[in-house]
Write a protein that holds these residues in place. Structure first.
Motif, PDB file in Angstrom:
ATOM      1  N   ARG A 240      88.782  62.852  83.918  1.00 28.32           N
ATOM      2  CA  ARG A 240      88.954  61.419  83.732  1.00 28.32           C
ATOM      3  C   ARG A 240      88.737  61.021  82.268  1.00 28.32           C
ATOM      4  O   ARG A 240      87.855  61.580  81.599  1.00 28.32           O
ATOM      5  N   TYR A 241      89.529  60.055  81.837  1.00 28.15           N
ATOM      6  CA  TYR A 241      89.387  59.458  80.514  1.00 28.15           C
ATOM      7  C   TYR A 241      89.425  57.946  80.696  1.00 28.15           C
ATOM      8  O   TYR A 241      90.178  57.435  81.528  1.00 28.15           O
ATOM      9  N   ALA A 242      88.627  57.234  79.913  1.00 27.15           N
ATOM     10  CA  ALA A 242      88.589  55.770  80.012  1.00 27.15           C
ATOM     11  C   ALA A 242      88.596  55.159  78.613  1.00 27.15           C
ATOM     12  O   ALA A 242      88.022  55.716  77.674  1.00 27.15           O
ATOM     13  N   ALA A 243      89.265  54.018  78.487  1.00 24.19           N
ATOM     14  CA  ALA A 243      89.287  53.277  77.217  1.00 24.19           C
ATOM     15  C   ALA A 243      89.763  51.866  77.506  1.00 24.19           C
ATOM     16  O   ALA A 243      90.300  51.580  78.580  1.00 24.19           O
ATOM     17  N   GLY A 244      89.571  50.985  76.520  1.00 28.30           N
ATOM     18  CA  GLY A 244      89.994  49.602  76.684  1.00 28.30           C
ATOM     19  C   GLY A 244      88.801  48.678  76.842  1.00 28.30           C
ATOM     20  O   GLY A 244      87.650  49.110  76.966  1.00 28.30           O
ATOM     21  N   PHE A 245      89.081  47.381  76.866  1.00 29.80           N
ATOM     22  CA  PHE A 245      88.041  46.362  76.905  1.00 29.80           C
ATOM     23  C   PHE A 245      87.125  46.548  78.104  1.00 29.80           C
ATOM     24  O   PHE A 245      87.560  46.572  79.247  1.00 29.80           O
ATOM     25  N   MET A 246      85.831  46.718  77.831  1.00 30.39           N
ATOM     26  CA  MET A 246      84.761  46.800  78.831  1.00 30.39           C
ATOM     27  C   MET A 246      84.817  48.048  79.712  1.00 30.39           C
ATOM     28  O   MET A 246      84.051  48.151  80.674  1.00 30.39           O
ATOM     29  N   ALA A 247      85.699  49.001  79.408  1.00 34.57           N
ATOM     30  CA  ALA A 247      85.836  50.166  80.289  1.00 34.57           C
ATOM     31  C   ALA A 247      84.530  50.958  80.364  1.00 34.57           C
ATOM     32  O   ALA A 247      84.028  51.246  81.463  1.00 34.57           O
ATOM     33  N   ASP A 248      83.987  51.337  79.225  1.00 31.25           N
ATOM     34  CA  ASP A 248      82.771  52.153  79.227  1.00 31.25           C
ATOM     35  C   ASP A 248      81.599  51.398  79.846  1.00 31.25           C
ATOM     36  O   ASP A 248      80.814  51.970  80.615  1.00 31.25           O
ATOM     37  N   GLU A 249      81.483  50.117  79.515  1.00 31.18           N
ATOM     38  CA  GLU A 249      80.361  49.328  80.018  1.00 31.18           C
ATOM     39  C   GLU A 249      80.408  49.184  81.543  1.00 31.18           C
ATOM     40  O   GLU A 249      79.392  49.349  82.229  1.00 31.18           O
ATOM     41  N   ILE A 250      81.581  48.892  82.066  1.00 27.62           N
ATOM     42  CA  ILE A 250      81.703  48.686  83.512  1.00 27.62           C
ATOM     43  C   ILE A 250      81.514  49.987  84.270  1.00 27.62           C
ATOM     44  O   ILE A 250      80.840  50.025  85.315  1.00 27.62           O
ATOM     45  N   LEU A 251      82.069  51.074  83.767  1.00 29.13           N
ATOM     46  CA  LEU A 251      81.904  52.352  84.446  1.00 29.13           C
ATOM     47  C   LEU A 251      80.447  52.821  84.396  1.00 29.13           C
ATOM     48  O   LEU A 251      79.961  53.446  85.347  1.00 29.13           O
ATOM     49  N   ALA A 252      79.745  52.490  83.314  1.00 31.32           N
ATOM     50  CA  ALA A 252      78.312  52.815  83.246  1.00 31.32           C
ATOM     51  C   ALA A 252      77.526  51.994  84.263  1.00 31.32           C
ATOM     52  O   ALA A 252      76.619  52.504  84.935  1.00 31.32           O
ATOM     53  N   LEU A 253      77.872  50.707  84.380  1.00 33.48           N
ATOM     54  CA  LEU A 253      77.196  49.856  85.358  1.00 33.48           C
ATOM     55  C   LEU A 253      77.437  50.332  86.785  1.00 33.48           C
ATOM     56  O   LEU A 253      76.554  50.222  87.642  1.00 33.48           O
ATOM     57  N   ARG A 254      78.616  50.870  87.023  1.00 38.32           N
ATOM     58  CA  ARG A 254      78.925  51.380  88.360  1.00 38.32           C
ATOM     59  C   ARG A 254      77.933  52.471  88.772  1.00 38.32           C
ATOM     60  O   ARG A 254      77.601  52.619  89.954  1.00 38.32           O
ATOM     61  N   LYS A 255      77.434  53.211  87.773  1.00 36.51           N
ATOM     62  CA  LYS A 255      76.498  54.300  88.052  1.00 36.51           C
ATOM     63  C   LYS A 255      75.056  53.840  88.172  1.00 36.51           C
ATOM     64  O   LYS A 255      74.242  54.508  88.818  1.00 36.51           O
ATOM     65  N   THR A 256      74.736  52.685  87.562  1.00 42.22           N
ATOM     66  CA  THR A 256      73.326  52.295  87.480  1.00 42.22           C
ATOM     67  C   THR A 256      72.969  51.044  88.286  1.00 42.22           C
ATOM     68  O   THR A 256      71.826  50.897  88.723  1.00 42.22           O
TER      69      THR A 256
END
Length: 273
Positions: A240-256
């Motif tokens: 998986r690869y992620a990029a774009g507005f809020m992508a990293d932040e939202i995917l991190a929140l999904r885990k925590t």
């Protein structure tokens, strides 16, 4: 060494940016879309263009066969065609729900079926499925869009473990906010479906959020083209690869974050609570 690459949804946004970048890198690129006239600029740049509707069997079969007959192989399939069907579940006609899945899920699956025999015969292939952070995190009023992307994620995980024995990699790209036609289409669709009745206030706030803050903060499609280029040139790509507005932040929140915490955060972002 150049690769033969098939990209769906190449008439705009991520598909068009990716076609250009991969052609510039020396690859043989076929961009396909329902709107052939929207790809005339790509054709002028040396990118092959074909009309293809991912909801039409004959269109897909004919397109893949044309490429295989001319090039002898398809090394990379990029399933990028898709759209966002938005509206409250109560309001969305089942015909529209089925069409959302037909475009975002079944069309991608059918193209995979069509290209896999050649990839397996050559013991090489890259299948890139363009999902979304909306394939990991779901919000109100996007039931069928999220269902299609969650399903694409699961399909990709299962397929990856089926075909790796044949030298074929399956890669998921999860864009966040990207400056494409997607946001405007999703917002218009939402208001047409749920702009009246019991969900009117929520829909109005959500549509304004999509058209406003998210659209203005969204990243250029080139950031996703970069991720795709990295993935298909890697000897052992990430899953998986992620990029774009809020992508990293939202995917991190999904885990925590808990489900309810994440619901509140996402709804506050679009001011629809």
């Amino acid at each position: 060494m150049s690769k033969v690459i098939l990209i769906t949804g190449a008439s705009s946004g991520i598909g068009k940016a990716t076609a250009r970048q991969l052609k510039a890198a020396g690859n043989i690129v076929y961009g396909v879309s329902r709107r052939l006239d929207k790809m005339s600029d790509l054709q002028a740049e040396g990118i092959h263009t074909l009309q293809m509707d991912v909801t039409d069997e004959a269109s897909m079969v004919n397109g893949v066969n044309h490429i295989l007959n001319k090039e002898g192989k398809i090394d990379v399939l990029i399933n990028n065609a898709g759209f966002g069907s938005y509206g409250a579940l109560e309001d969305v006609p089942m015909q529209e729900a089925k069409y959302q899945l037909e475009v975002n899920l079944f069309g991608a699956a059918r193209l995979i079926q069509l290209v896999l025999p050649s990839m397996i015969w050559h013991h090489y292939g890259k299948i890139v499925n363009i999902s979304s952070i909306g394939g990991k995190v779901a919000m109100a009023l996007g039931t069928w869009y999220h269902a299609s992307k969650f399903a694409l994620e699961g399909l990709s995980d299962s397929l990856r473990n089926e075909v790796r024995q044949f030298g074929v990699d399956v890669i998921v790209i999860e864009p966040g906010g990207i400056k494409t036609e997607w946001a405007g289409i999703a917002a218009d669709n939402l208001m047409n479906i749920s702009g009246n009745g019991r969900y009117k206030e929520m829909a109005t706030r959500f549509a304004a959020g999509i058209r406003g803050n998210i659209t203005s903060s969204s990243a250029d499609p080139a950031v996703i083209a970069d991720q795709i280029a990295t993935a298909i040139t890697a000897e052992q790509p990430e899953t998986r690869y992620a990029a774009g507005f809020m992508a990293d932040e939202i995917l991190a929140l999904r885990k925590t974050a808990s489900d309810r915490e994440l619901d509140d955060i996402m709804h506050q972002q679009l001011n629809i609570l």
